[in-house]
Design a protein around this motif. Structure first.
Motif, PDB file in Angstrom:
ATOM      1  N   VAL A 151      -7.046 -30.587 -25.409  1.00 11.67           N
ATOM      2  CA  VAL A 151      -7.354 -31.529 -26.486  1.00 11.67           C
ATOM      3  C   VAL A 151      -6.079 -31.745 -27.297  1.00 11.67           C
ATOM      4  CG1 VAL A 151      -8.795 -32.003 -28.498  1.00 11.67           C
ATOM      5  CG2 VAL A 151      -9.738 -30.694 -26.571  1.00 11.67           C
ATOM      6  N   GLY A 152      -5.580 -32.968 -27.271  1.00 11.47           N
ATOM      7  CA  GLY A 152      -4.309 -33.276 -27.944  1.00 11.47           C
ATOM      8  C   GLY A 152      -3.205 -33.310 -26.905  1.00 11.47           C
ATOM      9  N   THR A 153      -2.739 -34.518 -26.597  1.00 11.07           N
ATOM     10  CA  THR A 153      -1.726 -34.659 -25.541  1.00 11.07           C
ATOM     11  C   THR A 153      -0.453 -35.305 -26.093  1.00 11.07           C
ATOM     12  OG1 THR A 153      -2.754 -36.727 -24.835  1.00 11.07           O
ATOM     13  CG2 THR A 153      -3.430 -34.730 -23.679  1.00 11.07           C
ATOM     14  N   GLY A 154      -0.055 -34.840 -27.289  1.00 10.75           N
ATOM     15  CA  GLY A 154       1.215 -35.282 -27.867  1.00 10.75           C
ATOM     16  C   GLY A 154       2.339 -34.457 -27.269  1.00 10.75           C
ATOM     17  N   SER A 191      -8.163 -34.989 -23.617  1.00 13.37           N
ATOM     18  CA  SER A 191      -8.550 -36.014 -24.571  1.00 13.37           C
ATOM     19  C   SER A 191      -7.514 -36.110 -25.679  1.00 13.37           C
ATOM     20  CB  SER A 191      -9.918 -35.658 -25.173  1.00 13.37           C
ATOM     21  OG  SER A 191     -10.291 -36.648 -26.108  1.00 13.37           O
ATOM     22  N   ILE A 219      -6.816 -38.919 -29.354  1.00 11.52           N
ATOM     23  CA  ILE A 219      -7.187 -40.184 -30.008  1.00 11.52           C
ATOM     24  C   ILE A 219      -6.199 -41.295 -29.632  1.00 11.52           C
ATOM     25  CG2 ILE A 219      -8.556 -39.233 -31.923  1.00 11.52           C
ATOM     26  CD1 ILE A 219      -5.987 -39.523 -33.647  1.00 11.52           C
ATOM     27  N   ASN A 220      -5.027 -40.903 -29.168  1.00  9.18           N
ATOM     28  CA  ASN A 220      -4.082 -41.886 -28.609  1.00  9.18           C
ATOM     29  C   ASN A 220      -4.451 -42.060 -27.133  1.00  9.18           C
ATOM     30  OD1 ASN A 220      -1.963 -43.273 -27.476  1.00  9.18           O
ATOM     31  ND2 ASN A 220      -0.391 -42.181 -28.645  1.00  9.18           N
ATOM     32  N   SER A 243      -3.846 -30.580 -30.755  1.00  9.25           N
ATOM     33  CA  SER A 243      -3.936 -31.789 -31.587  1.00  9.25           C
ATOM     34  C   SER A 243      -3.354 -31.473 -32.971  1.00  9.25           C
ATOM     35  CB  SER A 243      -5.403 -32.237 -31.668  1.00  9.25           C
ATOM     36  OG  SER A 243      -6.227 -31.125 -31.936  1.00  9.25           O
ATOM     37  N   TRP A 244      -3.441 -32.430 -33.897  1.00 11.01           N
ATOM     38  CA  TRP A 244      -2.874 -32.214 -35.242  1.00 11.01           C
ATOM     39  C   TRP A 244      -3.578 -31.061 -35.961  1.00 11.01           C
ATOM     40  CZ3 TRP A 244      -3.216 -38.183 -36.098  1.00 11.01           C
ATOM     41  CH2 TRP A 244      -2.085 -38.777 -35.515  1.00 11.01           C
ATOM     42  N   ASP A 245      -2.832 -30.416 -36.824  1.00 10.74           N
ATOM     43  CA  ASP A 245      -3.325 -29.212 -37.522  1.00 10.74           C
ATOM     44  C   ASP A 245      -4.747 -29.359 -38.107  1.00 10.74           C
ATOM     45  OD1 ASP A 245      -0.693 -28.621 -36.996  1.00 10.74           O
ATOM     46  OD2 ASP A 245      -0.113 -28.174 -39.062  1.00 10.74           O
ATOM     47  N   THR A 281      -7.275 -30.818 -37.279  1.00 15.49           N
ATOM     48  CA  THR A 281      -8.376 -30.913 -36.303  1.00 15.49           C
ATOM     49  C   THR A 281      -8.657 -29.569 -35.619  1.00 15.49           C
ATOM     50  OG1 THR A 281      -6.936 -31.473 -34.428  1.00 15.49           O
ATOM     51  CG2 THR A 281      -7.696 -33.310 -35.786  1.00 15.49           C
ATOM     52  N   TYR A 294     -12.423 -27.997 -33.666  1.00 13.70           N
ATOM     53  CA  TYR A 294     -12.448 -27.828 -32.203  1.00 13.70           C
ATOM     54  C   TYR A 294     -12.631 -26.351 -31.815  1.00 13.70           C
ATOM     55  CZ  TYR A 294     -10.967 -32.686 -31.410  1.00 13.70           C
ATOM     56  OH  TYR A 294     -10.903 -34.056 -31.356  1.00 13.70           O
ATOM     57  N   GLU A 354      -3.160 -24.016 -30.642  1.00 13.29           N
ATOM     58  CA  GLU A 354      -1.797 -24.025 -31.188  1.00 13.29           C
ATOM     59  C   GLU A 354      -1.843 -23.644 -32.673  1.00 13.29           C
ATOM     60  OE1 GLU A 354       1.110 -23.812 -30.686  1.00 13.29           O
ATOM     61  OE2 GLU A 354       1.205 -24.146 -28.537  1.00 13.29           O
ATOM     62  N   LYS A 355      -0.749 -23.093 -33.155  1.00 14.03           N
ATOM     63  CA  LYS A 355      -0.689 -22.737 -34.564  1.00 14.03           C
ATOM     64  C   LYS A 355      -0.619 -24.003 -35.425  1.00 14.03           C
ATOM     65  CE  LYS A 355       2.917 -24.161 -35.728  1.00 14.03           C
ATOM     66  NZ  LYS A 355       3.824 -25.216 -35.645  1.00 14.03           N
ATOM     67  N   TRP A 406      12.162 -26.928 -30.649  1.00 14.44           N
ATOM     68  CA  TRP A 406      11.444 -25.747 -30.170  1.00 14.44           C
ATOM     69  C   TRP A 406      11.216 -25.741 -28.660  1.00 14.44           C
ATOM     70  CZ3 TRP A 406       7.280 -28.077 -27.989  1.00 14.44           C
ATOM     71  CH2 TRP A 406       6.900 -29.307 -28.524  1.00 14.44           C
TER      72      TRP A 406
HETATM   73  P1  NAI Z   1       2.124 -34.617 -31.820  1.00 16.46           P
HETATM   74  O1  NAI Z   1       1.906 -35.480 -33.012  1.00 16.46           O
HETATM   75  O2  NAI Z   1       3.210 -34.957 -30.864  1.00 16.46           O
HETATM   76  O3  NAI Z   1       0.765 -34.489 -30.985  1.00 16.46           O
HETATM   77  C1  NAI Z   1      -0.477 -34.275 -31.568  1.00 16.46           C
HETATM   78  C2  NAI Z   1      -1.489 -35.105 -30.824  1.00 16.46           C
HETATM   79  O4  NAI Z   1      -2.791 -34.835 -31.383  1.00 16.46           O
HETATM   80  C3  NAI Z   1      -1.253 -36.617 -30.941  1.00 16.46           C
HETATM   81  O5  NAI Z   1      -1.130 -37.172 -29.642  1.00 16.46           O
HETATM   82  C4  NAI Z   1      -2.496 -37.127 -31.655  1.00 16.46           C
HETATM   83  O6  NAI Z   1      -2.889 -38.410 -31.247  1.00 16.46           O
HETATM   84  C5  NAI Z   1      -3.513 -36.052 -31.280  1.00 16.46           C
HETATM   85  N1  NAI Z   1      -4.697 -35.990 -32.123  1.00 16.46           N
HETATM   86  C6  NAI Z   1      -4.784 -36.137 -33.458  1.00 16.46           C
HETATM   87  N2  NAI Z   1      -6.045 -36.011 -33.868  1.00 16.46           N
HETATM   88  C7  NAI Z   1      -6.783 -35.756 -32.771  1.00 16.46           C
HETATM   89  C8  NAI Z   1      -8.161 -35.518 -32.552  1.00 16.46           C
HETATM   90  N3  NAI Z   1      -9.050 -35.506 -33.555  1.00 16.46           N
HETATM   91  N4  NAI Z   1      -8.563 -35.251 -31.282  1.00 16.46           N
HETATM   92  C9  NAI Z   1      -7.680 -35.252 -30.249  1.00 16.46           C
HETATM   93  N5  NAI Z   1      -6.376 -35.496 -30.406  1.00 16.46           N
HETATM   94  C10 NAI Z   1      -5.928 -35.749 -31.647  1.00 16.46           C
HETATM   95  O7  NAI Z   1       2.333 -33.141 -32.389  1.00 16.46           O
HETATM   96  P2  NAI Z   1       2.859 -31.848 -31.611  1.00 16.46           P
HETATM   97  O8  NAI Z   1       4.242 -31.590 -32.006  1.00 16.46           O
HETATM   98  O9  NAI Z   1       2.521 -31.942 -30.190  1.00 16.46           O
HETATM   99  O10 NAI Z   1       1.963 -30.718 -32.317  1.00 16.46           O
HETATM  100  C11 NAI Z   1       0.606 -30.544 -31.977  1.00 16.46           C
HETATM  101  C12 NAI Z   1       0.149 -29.192 -32.488  1.00 16.46           C
HETATM  102  O11 NAI Z   1       0.905 -28.176 -31.852  1.00 16.46           O
HETATM  103  C13 NAI Z   1       0.351 -28.995 -33.994  1.00 16.46           C
HETATM  104  O12 NAI Z   1      -0.740 -28.298 -34.513  1.00 16.46           O
HETATM  105  C14 NAI Z   1       1.607 -28.141 -34.097  1.00 16.46           C
HETATM  106  O13 NAI Z   1       1.586 -27.276 -35.206  1.00 16.46           O
HETATM  107  C15 NAI Z   1       1.551 -27.347 -32.810  1.00 16.46           C
HETATM  108  N6  NAI Z   1       2.899 -27.040 -32.314  1.00 16.46           N
HETATM  109  C16 NAI Z   1       3.191 -25.743 -32.029  1.00 16.46           C
HETATM  110  C17 NAI Z   1       4.443 -25.398 -31.618  1.00 16.46           C
HETATM  111  C18 NAI Z   1       4.772 -23.972 -31.333  1.00 16.46           C
HETATM  112  O14 NAI Z   1       5.941 -23.649 -31.344  1.00 16.46           O
HETATM  113  N7  NAI Z   1       3.817 -23.117 -31.055  1.00 16.46           N
HETATM  114  C19 NAI Z   1       5.516 -26.395 -31.448  1.00 16.46           C
HETATM  115  C20 NAI Z   1       5.064 -27.740 -31.702  1.00 16.46           C
HETATM  116  C21 NAI Z   1       3.807 -28.031 -32.130  1.00 16.46           C
END
Ligand code: NAI
Length: 334
Positions: free
Chosen positions: A8-11, A34, A36-37, A72-74, A76, A80, A94-95, A270
């Motif tokens: 869930v969350g494919t950013g 899944s 939202i994008n 996905s974003w924090d 959410t 989930y 994810e944290k 990272w």
């Molecule tokens: P990102 O913004 O690239 O991806 C987040 C994705 O979540 C986006 O594609 C967005 O459309 C999607 N999203 C938002 N709301 C949603 C929902 N309700 N349901 C499904 N998808 C939804 O952000 P990134 O960098 O990938 O970060 C995502 C998560 O991973 C964050 O919580 C961040 O803290 C964590 N993270 C952890 C890292 C680590 O070192 N352990 C490094 C980078 C991110």
């Protein structure tokens, strides 16, 4: 047996974990995803031969999914994770685990009620070779008792939605977790200093910030969390003990001698710096949930990190030193 994973969350990190689960990790296949994008998620689903679902909850409840990875974003995360607990499915979130300590406690209580540990939090620094070696050296007693820890967490530039609170709750939370794990003790109090504003930072963003923590035994910790280093992603950790000092390897890359210069690459973010740590984290998660259950950072660790971050944010706003008050650890997490 291949474990069937739903994402869930494919950013940025979600896609990277899907690549990892497909190309690096053994024993698992990404079958559903899944986001939202929808356009981007559909592209990734096609690339990795997974099924796209309109909502995260459909992924979680799909009978074709054995375990779930949330990226996905924090804000959410908590919803989930609670849904995964309801569906009785293992989940790597994810944290941060949630955006408030109250939400983390809701997750902790739901997990306890379900009588099964299902949740692991993505604090992957615990799997980084450098941090692991620091922990081993601390345990060996070679530098005596640790007295002080000096850390830097420098990002090149912040993400588009980054806020002053996220510097602590989204970035600094890595140090909050990994230092508690390294020192093997809880925090007593915390404070945050803001410094002369970097004019390259968004005007709303207080950057950099310095997190100051004191542990129960009196170890003092300072962490520079800087979102606008502009030169790269730079993670440093130095532990000062009674008899010596140990440091995270820095630089973390190959020395190149070229054109009359010695140089080292500094990673951009990272994903390069902790690639191997993510690989180990996810492989161990898959192996553990095929066995007797997750052994990595628990929902309780997610709660402790979150309450610490909440307290530090309060301390920054009030310009005070705040006590870090953690609920008694339930037997379930001992
Ligand atoms: P990102 O913004 O690239 O991806 C987040 C994705 O979540 C986006 O594609 C967005 O459309 C999607 N999203 C938002 N709301 C949603 C929902 N309700 N349901 C499904 N998808 C939804 O952000 P990134 O960098 O990938 O970060 C995502 C998560 O991973 C964050 O919580 C961040 O803290 C964590 N993270 C952890 C890292 C680590 O070192 N352990 C490094 C980078 C991110």
């Amino acid at each position: 047996m291949e474990l069937r994973i739903g994402v869930v969350g494919t950013g940025a990190i979600g896609e990277d974990h899907i690549r990892r689960l497909t190309e690096v990790i053994t024993g698992a296949t990404v079958v559903a995803l899944s986001d939202i994008n929808e356009e981007n998620a559909r592209r990734i689903a096609k690339k990795y031969n997974a099924v796209f679902y309109k909502t995260g909850n459909e992924v979680i409840w799909s009978p074709d999914v054995d375990a779930v990875l949330i990226a996905s974003w924090d804000p959410t995360h908590a919803g989930y994770v609670l849904e995964c607990i309801k569906a009785k499915k293992y989940v790597l979130c994810e944290k941060p685990l949630a955006t408030s300590a109250e939400e983390c406690l809701e997750i902790v209580n739901a997990e306890i009620q379900g009588k099964k540990k299902l949740v692991q939090v993505g604090f992957m620094r615990r799997y980084d070779t450098g941090y692991r070696e620091l922990k081993e050296m601390l345990k060996s007693g070679i530098i005596g008792e640790p007295l002080m820890v000096h850390c830097c967490h420098r990002n090149r530039i912040p993400g588009p939605q980054h806020t002053t609170d996220m510097t602590i709750k989204n970035s600094g939370i890595h140090e909050i977790d990994v230092l508690r794990w390294l020192l093997d003790e809880e925090y007593e109090s915390g404070q945050v200093l803001t410094v002369k504003q970097n004019k390259n930072a968004e005007s709303e963003l207080k950057d950099p910030q310095i997190m100051l923590l004191k542990t129960k035994s009196g170890v003092r910790i300072d962490v520079e969390v800087n979102m606008n280093s502009h030169y790269g992603y730079d993670i440093q950790c130095e532990i000062v003990g009674e008899k010596g000092v140990i440091r995270l390897p820095d630089p973390n890359t190959i020395l190149t001698k070229l054109s009359g210069r010695n140089s080292y690459e500094i990673y951009a973010d990272w994903s390069f710096r902790f690639t191997r740590a993510y690989d180990i984290e996810i492989q161990q998660w898959i192996d553990s949930i095929k066995g007797s259950g997750p052994v990595g950072p628990s929902a309780w660790d997610g709660y402790v990190a979150c309450i610490t971050a909440d307290t530090l944010i309060k301390a920054r706003k009030r310009e005070t030193i705040e006590p870090i008050i953690i609920q008694p650890r339930p037997e379930f997490y001992c």
